[in-house]
Write a protein that holds these residues in place. Structure first.
Motif, PDB file in Angstrom:
ATOM      1  N   ALA A  16       0.835  -1.204   0.000  1.00 46.56           N
ATOM      2  CA  ALA A  16       0.000   0.000   0.000  1.00 46.56           C
ATOM      3  C   ALA A  16       0.870   1.254   0.000  1.00 46.56           C
ATOM      4  O   ALA A  16       0.527   2.255  -0.626  1.00 46.56           O
ATOM      5  CB  ALA A  16      -0.918  -0.009   1.219  1.00 46.56           C
ATOM      6  N   ALA A  19       2.128   1.873  -3.534  1.00 45.13           N
ATOM      7  CA  ALA A  19       1.014   2.372  -4.344  1.00 45.13           C
ATOM      8  C   ALA A  19       0.757   3.846  -4.037  1.00 45.13           C
ATOM      9  O   ALA A  19       0.544   4.646  -4.946  1.00 45.13           O
ATOM     10  CB  ALA A  19      -0.240   1.548  -4.102  1.00 45.13           C
ATOM     11  N   MET A  35      -7.135   3.614  -9.709  1.00 45.64           N
ATOM     12  CA  MET A  35      -6.550   2.584  -8.855  1.00 45.64           C
ATOM     13  C   MET A  35      -7.612   1.542  -8.523  1.00 45.64           C
ATOM     14  O   MET A  35      -8.758   1.881  -8.240  1.00 45.64           O
ATOM     15  CB  MET A  35      -6.007   3.181  -7.574  1.00 45.64           C
ATOM     16  CG  MET A  35      -5.259   2.183  -6.739  1.00 45.64           C
ATOM     17  SD  MET A  35      -4.302   3.017  -5.491  1.00 45.64           S
ATOM     18  CE  MET A  35      -4.755   2.062  -4.062  1.00 45.64           C
ATOM     19  N   THR A  37      -8.133  -1.992  -6.141  1.00 52.50           N
ATOM     20  CA  THR A  37      -7.619  -2.867  -5.087  1.00 52.50           C
ATOM     21  C   THR A  37      -8.304  -4.214  -5.237  1.00 52.50           C
ATOM     22  O   THR A  37      -9.523  -4.295  -5.250  1.00 52.50           O
ATOM     23  CB  THR A  37      -7.923  -2.277  -3.703  1.00 52.50           C
ATOM     24  OG1 THR A  37      -7.385  -0.963  -3.636  1.00 52.50           O
ATOM     25  CG2 THR A  37      -7.313  -3.128  -2.608  1.00 52.50           C
ATOM     26  N   TYR A  63      -2.603  -3.958  -5.350  1.00 53.56           N
ATOM     27  CA  TYR A  63      -2.979  -2.628  -5.820  1.00 53.56           C
ATOM     28  C   TYR A  63      -2.558  -2.491  -7.278  1.00 53.56           C
ATOM     29  O   TYR A  63      -1.408  -2.755  -7.619  1.00 53.56           O
ATOM     30  CB  TYR A  63      -2.300  -1.559  -4.963  1.00 53.56           C
ATOM     31  CG  TYR A  63      -2.637  -1.733  -3.508  1.00 53.56           C
ATOM     32  CD1 TYR A  63      -3.809  -1.206  -2.982  1.00 53.56           C
ATOM     33  CD2 TYR A  63      -1.809  -2.474  -2.671  1.00 53.56           C
ATOM     34  CE1 TYR A  63      -4.145  -1.394  -1.649  1.00 53.56           C
ATOM     35  CE2 TYR A  63      -2.137  -2.669  -1.330  1.00 53.56           C
ATOM     36  CZ  TYR A  63      -3.298  -2.133  -0.834  1.00 53.56           C
ATOM     37  OH  TYR A  63      -3.630  -2.331   0.472  1.00 53.56           O
TER      38      TYR A  63
END
Length: 81
Positions: A16, A19, A35, A37, A63
Protein backbone atom coordinates in the motif's frame (compact mmCIF):
# COMPACT_ATOMS: atom_id res chain seq x y z
CA UNK A 1 -12.57 8.90 -15.94
CA UNK A 2 -10.16 6.63 -17.78
CA UNK A 3 -11.93 4.35 -20.21
CA UNK A 4 -10.95 0.65 -19.84
CA UNK A 5 -10.09 0.42 -23.54
CA UNK A 6 -7.79 3.43 -23.31
CA UNK A 7 -5.79 2.52 -20.22
CA UNK A 8 -2.56 0.72 -19.50
CA UNK A 9 -1.37 -0.89 -16.28
CA UNK A 10 1.39 1.22 -14.77
CA UNK A 11 1.83 -0.42 -11.38
CA UNK A 12 0.90 -3.69 -9.68
CA UNK A 13 2.10 -4.48 -6.17
CA UNK A 14 0.97 -5.71 -2.78
CA UNK A 15 2.46 -2.74 -0.92
CA UNK A 16 0.00 0.00 0.00
CA UNK A 17 2.92 2.34 0.73
CA UNK A 18 4.43 1.82 -2.74
CA UNK A 19 1.01 2.37 -4.34
CA UNK A 20 0.60 5.60 -2.37
CA UNK A 21 3.99 6.84 -3.58
CA UNK A 22 3.04 6.15 -7.19
CA UNK A 23 -0.34 7.88 -7.07
CA UNK A 24 1.17 10.80 -5.17
CA UNK A 25 3.69 11.37 -7.98
CA UNK A 26 0.96 11.05 -10.62
CA UNK A 27 -1.28 13.49 -8.75
CA UNK A 28 1.59 15.96 -8.27
CA UNK A 29 2.26 15.97 -12.04
CA UNK A 30 -1.39 16.15 -13.07
CA UNK A 31 -1.57 12.69 -14.65
CA UNK A 32 -5.03 11.13 -14.34
CA UNK A 33 -4.99 7.63 -12.89
CA UNK A 34 -7.34 4.92 -11.75
CA UNK A 35 -6.55 2.58 -8.85
CA UNK A 36 -8.08 -0.81 -8.24
CA UNK A 37 -7.62 -2.87 -5.09
CA UNK A 38 -8.02 -6.59 -5.60
CA UNK A 39 -8.45 -9.07 -2.78
CA UNK A 40 -5.88 -11.75 -3.61
CA UNK A 41 -7.88 -14.31 -1.64
CA UNK A 42 -10.66 -13.87 -4.20
CA UNK A 43 -8.13 -14.43 -6.97
CA UNK A 44 -7.14 -17.73 -5.36
CA UNK A 45 -10.55 -18.88 -4.21
CA UNK A 46 -9.63 -22.56 -4.57
CA UNK A 47 -6.80 -23.21 -2.14
CA UNK A 48 -6.07 -26.78 -3.18
CA UNK A 49 -6.55 -28.29 0.27
CA UNK A 50 -4.04 -25.94 1.87
CA UNK A 51 -4.40 -25.72 5.64
CA UNK A 52 -5.48 -22.30 6.89
CA UNK A 53 -2.22 -21.81 8.80
CA UNK A 54 -0.29 -22.01 5.50
CA UNK A 55 -2.29 -19.08 4.19
CA UNK A 56 -1.75 -16.85 7.22
CA UNK A 57 1.22 -15.06 5.62
CA UNK A 58 -0.40 -14.72 2.19
CA UNK A 59 -0.79 -11.31 0.60
CA UNK A 60 -4.38 -10.17 0.99
CA UNK A 61 -4.52 -7.17 -1.36
CA UNK A 62 -2.97 -6.26 -4.67
CA UNK A 63 -2.98 -2.63 -5.82
CA UNK A 64 -3.24 -1.92 -9.54
CA UNK A 65 -2.80 1.59 -10.95
CA UNK A 66 -3.85 2.41 -14.50
CA UNK A 67 -3.07 5.49 -16.60
CA UNK A 68 -4.20 6.58 -20.03
CA UNK A 69 -2.14 5.04 -22.82
CA UNK A 70 -0.95 8.45 -23.97
CA UNK A 71 0.36 9.23 -20.44
CA UNK A 72 2.02 5.85 -19.88
CA UNK A 73 5.59 6.69 -21.01
CA UNK A 74 5.71 9.91 -18.99
CA UNK A 75 4.17 8.27 -15.91
CA UNK A 76 6.62 5.38 -16.09
CA UNK A 77 9.52 7.81 -16.27
CA UNK A 78 8.20 9.84 -13.32
CA UNK A 79 7.90 6.83 -11.03
CA UNK A 80 11.37 5.61 -12.05
CA UNK A 81 10.53 2.41 -13.87
Amino acid sequence: MIHPLNRKTLFTDSSAEAAAQVWSVLKQHGIPYQMKTVNSMAMNSVHGGMPHSSMADAVHYVYVIYVRRRDYARAKQLIGQ
